[in-house]
Design an enzyme around this catalytic site. Sequence first.
Site, PDB file in Angstrom:
ATOM      1  N   ARG A   1      55.199  40.254 -32.299  1.00 39.60           N
ATOM      2  CA  ARG A   1      53.766  40.045 -32.492  1.00 39.60           C
ATOM      3  C   ARG A   1      53.050  41.191 -33.195  1.00 39.60           C
ATOM      4  NH1 ARG A   1      52.482  37.159 -26.713  1.00 39.60           N
ATOM      5  NH2 ARG A   1      53.526  35.254 -27.336  1.00 39.60           N
TER       6      ARG A   1
ATOM      7  N   HIS B   1      47.396  39.096 -30.638  1.00 46.11           N
ATOM      8  CA  HIS B   1      48.243  37.942 -30.960  1.00 46.11           C
ATOM      9  C   HIS B   1      47.970  37.535 -32.401  1.00 46.11           C
ATOM     10  CE1 HIS B   1      50.293  34.124 -30.761  1.00 46.11           C
ATOM     11  NE2 HIS B   1      50.714  34.416 -29.537  1.00 46.11           N
TER      12      HIS B   1
ATOM     13  N   LEU C   1      43.995  30.676 -28.131  1.00 46.78           N
ATOM     14  CA  LEU C   1      45.373  30.936 -28.532  1.00 46.78           C
ATOM     15  C   LEU C   1      46.032  29.712 -29.167  1.00 46.78           C
ATOM     16  CD1 LEU C   1      47.734  33.028 -28.381  1.00 46.78           C
ATOM     17  CD2 LEU C   1      48.506  31.748 -26.400  1.00 46.78           C
TER      18      LEU C   1
ATOM     19  N   ARG D   1      54.844  43.678 -26.144  1.00 46.28           N
ATOM     20  CA  ARG D   1      55.504  42.673 -25.311  1.00 46.28           C
ATOM     21  C   ARG D   1      56.046  41.535 -26.164  1.00 46.28           C
ATOM     22  NH1 ARG D   1      53.866  37.606 -23.008  1.00 46.28           N
ATOM     23  NH2 ARG D   1      51.792  37.794 -23.894  1.00 46.28           N
TER      24      ARG D   1
ATOM     25  N   GLN E   1      47.896  44.353 -26.991  1.00 47.06           N
ATOM     26  CA  GLN E   1      48.531  43.381 -27.891  1.00 47.06           C
ATOM     27  C   GLN E   1      47.503  42.495 -28.570  1.00 47.06           C
ATOM     28  OE1 GLN E   1      51.385  40.042 -26.490  1.00 47.06           O
ATOM     29  NE2 GLN E   1      52.613  41.415 -27.757  1.00 47.06           N
TER      30      GLN E   1
ATOM     31  N   PHE F   1      61.575  32.257 -29.982  1.00 50.67           N
ATOM     32  CA  PHE F   1      60.302  32.974 -29.876  1.00 50.67           C
ATOM     33  C   PHE F   1      60.415  34.282 -30.644  1.00 50.67           C
ATOM     34  CE2 PHE F   1      56.559  32.693 -26.815  1.00 50.67           C
ATOM     35  CZ  PHE F   1      56.383  31.333 -26.987  1.00 50.67           C
TER      36      PHE F   1
ATOM     37  N   GLU G   1      52.776  31.041 -29.978  1.00 45.20           N
ATOM     38  CA  GLU G   1      53.908  31.424 -30.816  1.00 45.20           C
ATOM     39  C   GLU G   1      54.936  30.283 -30.870  1.00 45.20           C
ATOM     40  OE1 GLU G   1      54.913  35.629 -30.407  1.00 45.20           O
ATOM     41  OE2 GLU G   1      56.915  34.959 -29.872  1.00 45.20           O
TER      42      GLU G   1
ATOM     43  N   HIS H   1      45.078  39.903 -27.037  1.00 41.24           N
ATOM     44  CA  HIS H   1      45.773  38.883 -26.251  1.00 41.24           C
ATOM     45  C   HIS H   1      46.333  39.393 -24.925  1.00 41.24           C
ATOM     46  CE1 HIS H   1      48.145  35.382 -25.319  1.00 41.24           C
ATOM     47  NE2 HIS H   1      49.281  36.042 -25.399  1.00 41.24           N
TER      48      HIS H   1
HETATM   49  C1  LIG Z   1      46.056  31.962 -23.580  1.00 41.46           C
HETATM   50  C2  LIG Z   1      47.237  32.707 -23.037  1.00 41.46           C
HETATM   51  C3  LIG Z   1      48.511  32.184 -23.190  1.00 41.46           C
HETATM   52  C4  LIG Z   1      49.620  32.875 -22.703  1.00 41.46           C
HETATM   53  N1  LIG Z   1      50.867  32.327 -22.876  1.00 41.46           N
HETATM   54  C5  LIG Z   1      51.940  32.972 -22.372  1.00 41.46           C
HETATM   55  C6  LIG Z   1      53.249  32.414 -22.502  1.00 41.46           C
HETATM   56  O1  LIG Z   1      53.430  31.324 -23.036  1.00 41.46           O
HETATM   57  N2  LIG Z   1      54.288  33.116 -22.005  1.00 41.46           N
HETATM   58  C7  LIG Z   1      54.141  34.321 -21.382  1.00 41.46           C
HETATM   59  O2  LIG Z   1      55.123  34.897 -20.939  1.00 41.46           O
HETATM   60  N3  LIG Z   1      52.903  34.853 -21.227  1.00 41.46           N
HETATM   61  C8  LIG Z   1      51.813  34.214 -21.702  1.00 41.46           C
HETATM   62  N4  LIG Z   1      50.565  34.772 -21.537  1.00 41.46           N
HETATM   63  C9  LIG Z   1      50.407  35.943 -20.675  1.00 41.46           C
HETATM   64  C10 LIG Z   1      50.522  35.524 -19.210  1.00 41.46           C
HETATM   65  O3  LIG Z   1      49.971  34.252 -19.044  1.00 41.46           O
HETATM   66  C11 LIG Z   1      49.796  36.483 -18.285  1.00 41.46           C
HETATM   67  O4  LIG Z   1      50.160  37.802 -18.567  1.00 41.46           O
HETATM   68  C12 LIG Z   1      50.132  36.197 -16.819  1.00 41.46           C
HETATM   69  O5  LIG Z   1      49.969  34.837 -16.526  1.00 41.46           O
HETATM   70  C13 LIG Z   1      49.286  37.053 -15.901  1.00 41.46           C
HETATM   71  O6  LIG Z   1      49.483  36.641 -14.585  1.00 41.46           O
HETATM   72  P1  LIG Z   1      48.892  37.506 -13.377  1.00 41.46           P
HETATM   73  O7  LIG Z   1      49.260  36.771 -12.149  1.00 41.46           O
HETATM   74  O8  LIG Z   1      49.311  38.907 -13.536  1.00 41.46           O
HETATM   75  O9  LIG Z   1      47.311  37.479 -13.596  1.00 41.46           O
HETATM   76  P2  LIG Z   1      46.263  36.281 -13.730  1.00 41.46           P
HETATM   77  O10 LIG Z   1      46.899  34.956 -13.840  1.00 41.46           O
HETATM   78  O11 LIG Z   1      45.334  36.694 -14.814  1.00 41.46           O
HETATM   79  O12 LIG Z   1      45.520  36.302 -12.345  1.00 41.46           O
HETATM   80  C14 LIG Z   1      44.674  37.366 -11.963  1.00 41.46           C
HETATM   81  C15 LIG Z   1      44.078  37.030 -10.613  1.00 41.46           C
HETATM   82  O13 LIG Z   1      43.415  38.154 -10.101  1.00 41.46           O
HETATM   83  C16 LIG Z   1      42.168  37.766  -9.532  1.00 41.46           C
HETATM   84  N5  LIG Z   1      41.314  38.955  -9.595  1.00 41.46           N
HETATM   85  C17 LIG Z   1      41.193  39.842 -10.609  1.00 41.46           C
HETATM   86  N6  LIG Z   1      40.377  40.846 -10.256  1.00 41.46           N
HETATM   87  C18 LIG Z   1      39.973  40.590  -9.009  1.00 41.46           C
HETATM   88  C19 LIG Z   1      39.114  41.259  -8.091  1.00 41.46           C
HETATM   89  N7  LIG Z   1      38.544  42.423  -8.400  1.00 41.46           N
HETATM   90  N8  LIG Z   1      38.897  40.697  -6.882  1.00 41.46           N
HETATM   91  C20 LIG Z   1      39.488  39.516  -6.555  1.00 41.46           C
HETATM   92  N9  LIG Z   1      40.325  38.863  -7.373  1.00 41.46           N
HETATM   93  C21 LIG Z   1      40.559  39.391  -8.577  1.00 41.46           C
HETATM   94  C22 LIG Z   1      41.735  36.585 -10.354  1.00 41.46           C
HETATM   95  O14 LIG Z   1      40.882  35.762  -9.624  1.00 41.46           O
HETATM   96  C23 LIG Z   1      43.074  35.899 -10.618  1.00 41.46           C
HETATM   97  O15 LIG Z   1      43.368  35.044  -9.542  1.00 41.46           O
HETATM   98  C24 LIG Z   1      49.447  34.104 -22.038  1.00 41.46           C
HETATM   99  C25 LIG Z   1      48.179  34.615 -21.870  1.00 41.46           C
HETATM  100  C26 LIG Z   1      47.088  33.953 -22.391  1.00 41.46           C
HETATM  101  C27 LIG Z   1      45.734  34.590 -22.253  1.00 41.46           C
END
Ligand SMILES: Cc1cc2nc3c(=O)[nH]c(=O)nc-3n(C[C@H](O)[C@H](O)[C@H](O)COP(=O)(O)OP(=O)(O)OC[C@H]3O[C@@H](n4cnc5c(N)ncnc54)[C@H](O)[C@@H]3O)c2cc1C
Length: 566
Positions: free
Chosen positions: A279, A235, A245, A379, A233, A111, A248, A344
Amino acid sequence: MFRHDIIIVGGGLAGLRAALAIRGADVAVISRVHPLRSHSVAAQGGINAALAKNDRWEDHAFDTIKGSDYLADQDAVEVLCQDAPARVIEMERWGALFSRTDEGMIAQRPFGGAGYPRTAYAEDRTGHALLHTMYEQALKNGIKFYEEWLVTRLVVKTPYLNTGTNNGRCSGVVGYNIANGRIEGFLAKAVIFATGGYGRIYRRSTNSIINTGFGCAVAYRSGVALSDMEFVQFHPTTLYGTNILITEGARGEGGLLKNKHGERFMARYSPHLLDLAPRDIVARAIQTEINEGRGFEGGYVHLELMHIGGRKIKERLPGIRQIAMDFANIDPIEEPIPIQPAQHYSMGGIASNKNCETSLSGFYVCGECSCLSVHGANRLGGNSLLETIVFGKLAGENAAMFANGIGFEAADIMEKAVHGELQRVSALLGKNEGEAFFKIRDELKEIMDEKVGIFRDEENLKAALGKIRELKMRYGSVYVRNKGTVFNQELVNAIELEGMLDIAEVICIGAIERKESRGSHFRLDYPARDDANWLRHTLVTFAPEGLRVEYKPVNITMYPPKPREY
Ligand SMILES: Cc1cc2nc3c(=O)[nH]c(=O)nc-3n(C[C@H](O)[C@H](O)[C@H](O)COP(=O)(O)OP(=O)(O)OC[C@H]3O[C@@H](n4cnc5c(N)ncnc54)[C@H](O)[C@@H]3O)c2cc1C
């Protein structure tokens, strides 16, 4: 009113991992959408851990710190990289189906910015595999869920256990039930935010529509600082036209970037790592090619996968192939994929230490909404999924420890908070004329894309800030045409827009003040990194009389800053 020892806001990987870490306390998860619709499910390329015999967590830490352009807090990076193998193996034991090597080990791919093939993956649907596994575990453990509730406020009592620079104790949240329009209080001894990123304040973004950053905005309005928000960031490879997306991992499997002359231009920008540079560097390279006329008409370059062969593409990148076929009518086995950079990931977030504590006692954060900071100014791919499970676990454990042995706050502050939110909603619903929320939202996205993007300068940033402040004024006249109580998404969007404007303002202010280039923050008028003045974190705190900008030092343990060459 509801009452739980610990309330977790967010049903993504970070929130669910936190919930699973809590023992001996009553815990509930509130989520704006069904947990499996959290953005975590969309993660593609993989998750980093020094699993191989001849890889070391110290090397993972070094790559992460160098990748961060030395802004990451190194004590937090140590926690991230040291705990990584155990957390990834735990996911495997819980049932996540990782791709395998011929010997049956968890397969790992190269990566960007990594000195070793360290990214474990499940085809190109790693987030899907991990989130489903985690959700199964949550169901098995009987975690209580409140689905389709939007948390709009933290309930804070001051002063109590006043340890930080700020504030008092968090004693719950107020939520809006999207399904029926009711507003309720949730009393808690401790609250964890795992609310994800804010990508959707940009028009071109890989993020889910729900990633508005509203969790960060709610914390900010309660007086908790936001940190390093100027580091956004972009992407390098998102599908031209839709900005979905293209992982990578596609370059990790051998994909090549080419401009319209068929030239592998990355040789000019990163002679050693080429297409697998970090990135920030690849995104700037692509944008430079486009800006200098070596991109294709409309503003994109090519990502070529044809040479790696149909078999490997079908086996390792089936999701990418499907996306290219469905959304661009292109089969990457036969043709190059048109790609361009887009927003991203949010490196910045709610300021916290490596124990996931904030300045507000009883209020913890983890995952993308937090800024610990393990990613610093940029990141590395694969480190964010890792952050969710490492620090999700820590946030859960530390919140449980805090909640153990203390009582609930008196319910009267909760009543006041609920009343405040009722007033906010009835004010929006009560107006019968004014401006539609989406006009302001669309103008915001436009200005963020145009003026707060990959290349920045003082003139454009100041123009953006001026515009955002004008939009904030106009927000005062927003009205909602749909007066219904059942799934009133217009109302939800209008509420979230206020937070999006706050976040955009904080990003702009951080970016104007930071007169250097570091990681994803590139200033054309200050193109060099300036450690003498800027090796420090930005903290922006909301106050009714006007926001406050402060700085705090970076924690450096093992790796003193060096020039960053790839
Ligand atoms: C397309 C894409 C591909 C990616 N691929 C990778 C990868 O391959 N490897 C890697 O390391 N990272 C990757 N990332 C980044 C990574 O996926 C995310 O940073 C990570 O999954 C975030 O997880 P989280 O639990 O912090 O938030 P999220 O999974 O975004 O969850 C947020 C939660 O908060 C809730 N929420 C938000 N605000 C409120 C509110 N006010 N009230 C109630 N609920 C709320 C939502 O309902 C949701 O359940 C990728 C990101 C994207 C967009």
